[in-house]
Design a protein around this motif. Structure first.
Motif, short mmCIF file in Angstrom:
data_model
loop_
_atom_site.label_atom_id
_atom_site.label_comp_id
_atom_site.label_asym_id
_atom_site.label_seq_id
_atom_site.Cartn_x
_atom_site.Cartn_y
_atom_site.Cartn_z
N SER A 220 37.10 3.97 24.07
CA SER A 220 35.76 3.19 23.26
C SER A 220 34.49 4.25 22.37
CB SER A 220 35.50 2.37 23.00
OG SER A 220 34.99 2.14 24.52
N GLY A 221 34.21 4.96 23.32
CA GLY A 221 32.89 6.00 22.89
C GLY A 221 31.59 5.43 23.09
N ASP A 222 30.89 5.12 22.26
CA ASP A 222 29.94 4.49 22.20
C ASP A 222 29.72 3.53 21.83
OD1 ASP A 222 28.44 6.05 24.04
OD2 ASP A 222 27.03 6.95 22.75
N LEU A 223 30.92 2.86 20.98
CA LEU A 223 30.84 1.44 20.33
C LEU A 223 30.05 0.33 21.18
CD1 LEU A 223 32.82 -0.08 18.21
CD2 LEU A 223 34.18 -0.34 20.86
N MET A 224 29.78 0.39 22.73
CA MET A 224 29.05 -0.33 23.40
C MET A 224 29.24 0.79 25.25
SD MET A 224 32.50 -2.87 24.26
CE MET A 224 34.24 -2.37 24.42
N HIS A 225 28.28 0.21 25.32
CA HIS A 225 27.70 1.02 26.75
C HIS A 225 27.72 -0.11 28.01
CE1 HIS A 225 25.76 3.17 22.91
NE2 HIS A 225 25.83 4.35 24.51
N SER A 226 27.52 -0.90 27.81
CA SER A 226 27.38 -2.47 28.70
C SER A 226 27.85 -2.96 28.79
CB SER A 226 25.72 -2.84 28.89
OG SER A 226 25.62 -3.38 30.19
N PRO A 227 29.11 -3.53 30.37
CA PRO A 227 29.54 -5.19 29.67
C PRO A 227 28.38 -5.75 28.91
CG PRO A 227 29.46 -4.15 32.58
CD PRO A 227 28.68 -2.91 31.13
N LEU A 228 27.61 -6.36 29.25
CA LEU A 228 26.77 -7.67 28.82
C LEU A 228 26.92 -7.21 27.27
CD1 LEU A 228 24.96 -8.95 29.70
CD2 LEU A 228 23.00 -7.81 29.14
N GLN A 229 27.51 -6.57 26.29
CA GLN A 229 27.65 -6.18 25.11
C GLN A 229 29.19 -6.82 24.63
OE1 GLN A 229 26.44 -2.01 24.88
NE2 GLN A 229 26.07 -2.97 23.02
N THR A 230 30.42 -7.08 25.70
CA THR A 230 31.28 -7.71 25.88
C THR A 230 31.44 -9.29 25.17
OG1 THR A 230 32.30 -8.14 27.94
CG2 THR A 230 33.07 -5.69 26.54
N LEU A 231 30.15 -9.87 26.71
CA LEU A 231 29.80 -10.89 26.39
C LEU A 231 29.03 -11.62 25.73
CD1 LEU A 231 31.12 -13.22 28.62
CD2 LEU A 231 28.80 -12.68 29.71
N TYR A 232 28.28 -10.24 24.52
CA TYR A 232 27.65 -11.22 23.97
C TYR A 232 27.23 -9.26 22.48
CZ TYR A 232 25.01 -13.70 26.99
OH TYR A 232 24.52 -14.51 28.46
N PRO A 233 28.31 -9.94 22.35
CA PRO A 233 29.32 -8.77 20.84
C PRO A 233 27.56 -8.06 19.85
CG PRO A 233 30.67 -10.29 20.62
CD PRO A 233 29.65 -11.04 21.95
N GLU A 234 26.88 -9.51 19.44
CA GLU A 234 26.48 -9.15 18.50
C GLU A 234 24.87 -8.36 19.31
OE1 GLU A 234 24.75 -13.03 21.35
OE2 GLU A 234 27.04 -12.15 20.22
N LEU A 235 24.72 -7.97 20.42
CA LEU A 235 24.13 -6.99 21.25
C LEU A 235 24.36 -5.57 20.63
CD1 LEU A 235 22.93 -8.05 24.50
CD2 LEU A 235 21.66 -9.20 22.69
N SER A 236 23.18 -4.94 19.71
CA SER A 236 23.42 -3.73 19.81
C SER A 236 21.84 -2.66 21.02
CB SER A 236 23.15 -3.23 17.83
OG SER A 236 24.26 -3.74 17.32
N ILE A 237 22.45 -2.04 21.08
CA ILE A 237 21.62 -0.48 21.52
C ILE A 237 19.88 -0.22 20.32
CG2 ILE A 237 23.26 -0.38 23.29
CD1 ILE A 237 23.36 2.74 22.35
N LYS A 238 18.97 -0.07 20.75
CA LYS A 238 18.14 0.63 20.20
C LYS A 238 18.92 1.84 20.00
CE LYS A 238 15.32 3.36 24.07
NZ LYS A 238 13.81 3.17 24.23
N PHE A 239 19.78 2.68 20.32
CA PHE A 239 19.77 4.02 19.68
C PHE A 239 21.34 4.24 18.63
CE2 PHE A 239 19.12 5.19 24.12
CZ PHE A 239 18.04 5.66 24.15
#
Length: 289
Positions: A220-239
């Motif tokens: 999945s590459g950098d589609l997600m960085h932290s398991p928190l983003q599977t629980l809250y898919p709307e959370l994007s990172i600042k990068f």
């Protein structure tokens, strides 16, 4: 800690360069509130995804995949001897951790047939090249390096305006050595390897799917960085270059693989980093296998 997985006729090895604290959670995820962080702190710490100071813990790794026909490296991590002044743990590194981990997986640099980069950020291209007599040369001398054309074009253009160090020292030398190929989203390697466009983190970001006739594994590459983003898919990172697009892409990716047998191999989740996507209410978890 599992470093090796088998699924279908694939063998997958994790090659870890660093597993370490990165950026405070509230800084990394601008949409995250202190309240939501508090609700999730306990399980995040237990999962080793968050340290005692609420800094996200990330793994920096490559995957080596053996198909019946090829040995493929996905994302080449951080690299050595590279000036990365903004990130102390990456700057002018000289350790042998990565190459030792590669050898521990039973793979030498000469065994790699293809290097595939999900995108061209600093921590995904570093070992594309190594320093030899003051010159950057391809680390994997026999490999074809596959770059998504849209991603390459984006960074090529950025680099003409202002030098992009990882592009200069970890991508262009591969191009100069004529070891690269610019690929479209319809590209396949044999009957095992396909491209899944996943834009948002960068304009040409891709995931890589593998398996004969079906997706036995997805990287999945950098589609997600932290398991928190599977629980809250709307959370994007600042990068993320396009946070809204990244969030949409992430949810559709999680929907696509939810409750299937596809092994989801994440770039940065804490060890074991690999799991199966399962539904949890209106969101998801990546359940370790």
């Amino acid at each position: 800690m599992s470093l090796k997985f088998s699924v279908g006729d694939l063998t997958i090895h994790r090659v870890i360069e660093q597993e370490t604290s990165f950026v405070p959670a509230l800084d990394m995820l601008p949409g995250l509130t202190p309240e939501v962080l508090a609700e999730n702190r306990a399980w995040m710490r237990q999962a080793k995804a968050l340290d005692e100071q609420d800094v996200l813990l990330l793994c920096f790794q490559s995957y080596v995949v053996k198909t019946p026909h090829h040995t493929i490296l996905i994302d080449s991590c951080i690299g050595n001897d590279k000036p990365r002044p903004n990130r102390a743990k990456w700057n002018m590194k000289t350790d042998d951790t990565y190459l030792r981990a590669l050898n521990a997986a039973g793979v030498s640099v000469d065994d790699i047939d293809f290097v595939m980069c999900t995108h061209l950020h600093v921590d995904h291209v570093g070992w594309n090249t190594r320093l030899e007599n003051g010159r950057w040369v391809p680390t994997f001398p026999r490999a074809r390096y596959l770059f998504a054309k849209q991603e390459y074009d984006h960074w090529f253009e950025q680099n003409t305006k202002t030098a992009v160090p990882p592009f200069v020292d970890s991508v262009l030398p591969v191009v100069e050595a004529k070891r690269h190929e610019l690929i479209g989203n319809d590209h396949q390697i044999g009957d095992h390897v396909r491209i899944l466009p996943t834009p948002g983190h960068t304009p040409g970001h891709i995931a890589v799917t593998m398996g004969r006739g079906k997706d036995d594994a997805v990287f999945s590459g950098d589609l997600m960085h932290s398991p928190l983003q599977t629980l809250y898919p709307e959370l994007s990172i600042k990068f993320d270059v396009d946070p809204a697009k990244a969030a949409t892409t992430r949810r559709s990716f999680l929907e696509r693989y939810c409750d299937t047998d596809t092994l989801c191999c994440t770039a940065h989740f804490p060890s074991p980093s690999v799991g199966k996507i399962r539904r949890k209410g209106n969101a998801f978890v990546c359940a370790a296998v």
